[in-house]
Write an enzyme that holds these catalytic residues in place. Structure first.
Site, PDB file in Angstrom:
ATOM      1  N   TYR A  45     -16.727 -43.933  14.156  1.00 32.59           N
ATOM      2  CA  TYR A  45     -17.393 -43.025  13.224  1.00 32.59           C
ATOM      3  C   TYR A  45     -17.079 -43.489  11.808  1.00 32.59           C
ATOM      4  O   TYR A  45     -15.935 -43.806  11.490  1.00 32.59           O
ATOM      5  CB  TYR A  45     -16.892 -41.594  13.422  1.00 32.59           C
ATOM      6  CG  TYR A  45     -17.451 -40.603  12.423  1.00 32.59           C
ATOM      7  CD1 TYR A  45     -18.802 -40.220  12.463  1.00 32.59           C
ATOM      8  CD2 TYR A  45     -16.641 -40.041  11.439  1.00 32.59           C
ATOM      9  CE1 TYR A  45     -19.315 -39.314  11.543  1.00 32.59           C
ATOM     10  CE2 TYR A  45     -17.148 -39.124  10.519  1.00 32.59           C
ATOM     11  CZ  TYR A  45     -18.485 -38.771  10.572  1.00 32.59           C
ATOM     12  OH  TYR A  45     -18.986 -37.871   9.670  1.00 32.59           O
TER      13      TYR A  45
ATOM     14  N   ASP B 211     -12.841 -49.987   8.323  1.00 36.23           N
ATOM     15  CA  ASP B 211     -12.831 -48.584   7.924  1.00 36.23           C
ATOM     16  C   ASP B 211     -11.458 -48.026   8.283  1.00 36.23           C
ATOM     17  O   ASP B 211     -11.196 -47.698   9.438  1.00 36.23           O
ATOM     18  CB  ASP B 211     -13.966 -47.836   8.638  1.00 36.23           C
ATOM     19  CG  ASP B 211     -13.998 -46.355   8.278  1.00 36.23           C
ATOM     20  OD1 ASP B 211     -13.032 -45.864   7.652  1.00 36.23           O
ATOM     21  OD2 ASP B 211     -14.986 -45.687   8.639  1.00 36.23           O
TER      22      ASP B 211
ATOM     23  N   LYS C   8      -9.065 -39.766   3.321  1.00 35.89           N
ATOM     24  CA  LYS C   8      -8.045 -38.888   3.910  1.00 35.89           C
ATOM     25  C   LYS C   8      -6.688 -38.963   3.194  1.00 35.89           C
ATOM     26  O   LYS C   8      -6.540 -38.358   2.140  1.00 35.89           O
ATOM     27  CB  LYS C   8      -7.957 -39.141   5.425  1.00 35.89           C
ATOM     28  CG  LYS C   8      -9.324 -38.844   6.066  1.00 35.89           C
ATOM     29  CD  LYS C   8      -9.366 -38.597   7.532  1.00 35.89           C
ATOM     30  CE  LYS C   8     -10.731 -38.027   7.907  1.00 35.89           C
ATOM     31  NZ  LYS C   8     -11.600 -38.883   8.671  1.00 35.89           N
TER      32      LYS C   8
HETATM   33  C1  PLP Z   1     -13.100 -39.115   8.324  1.00 33.28           C
HETATM   34  C2  PLP Z   1     -13.677 -40.467   8.430  1.00 33.28           C
HETATM   35  C3  PLP Z   1     -14.778 -40.872   7.665  1.00 33.28           C
HETATM   36  C4  PLP Z   1     -15.544 -39.924   6.784  1.00 33.28           C
HETATM   37  O1  PLP Z   1     -14.748 -39.406   5.783  1.00 33.28           O
HETATM   38  P1  PLP Z   1     -15.233 -38.032   5.056  1.00 33.28           P
HETATM   39  O2  PLP Z   1     -14.207 -37.836   4.000  1.00 33.28           O
HETATM   40  O3  PLP Z   1     -15.238 -36.993   6.133  1.00 33.28           O
HETATM   41  O4  PLP Z   1     -16.585 -38.285   4.516  1.00 33.28           O
HETATM   42  C5  PLP Z   1     -15.181 -42.184   7.736  1.00 33.28           C
HETATM   43  N1  PLP Z   1     -14.554 -43.059   8.540  1.00 33.28           N
HETATM   44  C6  PLP Z   1     -13.496 -42.714   9.295  1.00 33.28           C
HETATM   45  C7  PLP Z   1     -12.825 -43.729  10.137  1.00 33.28           C
HETATM   46  C8  PLP Z   1     -13.038 -41.403   9.283  1.00 33.28           C
HETATM   47  O5  PLP Z   1     -12.015 -41.060  10.056  1.00 33.28           O
END
Ligand code: PLP
Length: 429
Positions: free
Chosen positions: A144, A239, A267
């Site tokens: 994701y 990511d 995060k």
């Molecule tokens: C949480 C997350 C996102 C999206 O971040 P948001 O702050 O919710 O937009 C993208 N990539 C990864 C791996 C994530 O865990």
């Protein structure tokens, strides 16, 4: 546990907010009951509007590595707030947070701050496309990357192919630039590169996929992606929105021995305020406006309160903090393992550092999304409910992982394990 006030607020919210929430998984659709309305939270404990106290293993889905309302983080934000909440102009905090990010992500010469993980990834993808002059993206089933059009894609039929949009509202032409492959599958990526290698702008992956369970990848697999990108002139984007700053030994790229071209973060770096970031070597970052032609901007980017929360969060993440997270994690293994064994492994515990996941099968936890049983949510929804009744809050979906924070204590973990034992007993496992 009474939840009358939560239920009343939920019914009121349903009239004003879509499904009563502002992010879908909060709606408790795949577990029993209604969402719980929080009143306040401190350390490991959340107090709901009915006055119930819950041990929180969600921790705002990952940012709160030091738990809720950490006094030093609150203080840093209060202090900054006296000088203004938003400048829309440069300030020292941006430099300070960038320095800390670069220290951990040594492949970055330059950093750009944005306001969410989604925004970080979206901008990293645009930059990769701008830098390479190519359109195609490779993403993996089970990763994701936020709610970006070109990445809300799932695999159609066939193993490695162009994806299909996983949400209405995404133009066909947008997903036509996204190729999708299963994780942990060397042949599939070989195939994609053989067919399309010279049109691929970037491969994007969570090096530690943590949004569809915790699907730990072989380091050789990540190295293989690195090799393919290198050979075909594509960029590798990691990511690390979840995995970044999660481990004592460095970025997940460093841990796996694979250096990406661009890393996206979120995060933890905001410490509970909205921050995302992406960074790369100068040659790539200098394609970005104002130095280069690739446009990206943000009214609240580099917000002083958010920078202050991030700086303090990272400064508190010293070796001791990482050691504590790991030892709490090992303690969790030790509590949970005998209980799962006693009940004949209705599920398995998969853990990396402070991240854990109850893999919903007696088999060893998978490395690929399609190996998670499709009825995985059934037992989990009962376990989730049973744990909540006993005061322990896990994420309201079997596909979401749990988070240990430095403020958890052994008795929280032991208590959760004992509650799990009772719940499995009650469910006659
Ligand atoms: C949480 C997350 C996102 C999206 O971040 P948001 O702050 O919710 O937009 C993208 N990539 C990864 C791996 C994530 O865990």
């Amino acid at each position: 546990m009474q939840r009358e006030k939560s239920d009343m607020l939920h019914h009121e919210a349903l009239e004003h907010l879509v499904g009563g929430v502002n992010s879908p998984v909060r709606a408790f659709k795949s577990v029993h009951g209604n969402p719980i309305y929080f009143e306040k939270a401190s350390g490991a404990i959340v107090t709901d509007v009915d006055g119930n106290e819950l041990v929180d293993f969600v921790q705002s889905w990952g940012p709160l590595v030091h738990g809720h309302s950490h006094p030093e983080i609150l203080d840093a934000v209060y202090q900054k707030m006296q000088n203004g909440t938003s400048f829309g102009a440069p300030h020292r905090g941006e430099i300070e947070l960038a320095k800390r990010v670069k220290k951990r992500f040594s492949h970055m010469d330059k950093v750009r701050f944005v306001s969410s993980g989604t925004e970080a990834v979206m901008s990293a993808v645009r930059l990769a496309r701008g830098y390479t002059g190519r359109d195609l993206l490779v993403k993996f089933e089970g990763c994701y990357h936020g709610h970006i059009d070109s990445l809300l894609v799932s695999s159609g039929s066939g193993l490695a192919t162009f994806g299909i949009a996983s949400s209405p509202g995404i133009p066909k032409d947008t997903v036509a630039t996204t190729l999708i492959a299963p994780l942990d599958d060397d042949e599939a990526v070989d195939h994609l590169f053989n067919e399309h290698g010279h049109e691929i702008a970037a491969v994007i992956i969570e090096p530690l996929p943590a949004n569809n369970g915790l699907l730990v990848q072989r380091h050789e697999y990540l190295a293989k992606l690195r090799g393919l990108c290198h050979k075909y002139g594509a960029l590798l984007i990691f990511d690390e929105v979840i995995s970044g700053f999660r481990f004592k030994d460095g970025s997940y790229g460093e841990i796996s021995g694979v250096t990406p071209d661009i890393t996206a973060l979120g995060k933890i770096i905001g410490g509970g305020l909205p921050v995302g970031a992406y960074g790369a070597r100068s040659e790539i970052m200098e394609k970005l406006s104002p130095l280069g032609p690739v446009y990206q901007a943000g009214t609240l980017s580099g917000n002083p309160l958010a920078m202050a929360a991030g700086i303090t969060t990272l400064d508190l993440l010293d070796e001791e903090a990482y050691d504590r997270l790991e030892s709490l994690g090992q303690y969790l293994d030790g509590c949970v393992e005998p209980i799962l064994a006693k009940h004949g492994y209705p599920m398995r515990l998969m853990r990396r550092g402070s991240l854990f996941w109850f893999s919903p099968s007696s088999a060893q936890p998978p490395a690929r999304a399609d190996l998670i049983p499709s009825d995985a949510g059934m037992l989990y929804s009962d376990v989730h409910k049973g744990l909540l009744e006993r005061g322990y809050m896990l994420a309201p979906s079997v596909y979401e992982i749990g988070f240990i924070a430095t403020v958890h204590e052994e008795h929280h973990l032991l208590g959760m394990a004992k509650a799990l034992d009772e719940v499995l007993e009650e469910l006659e496992w």
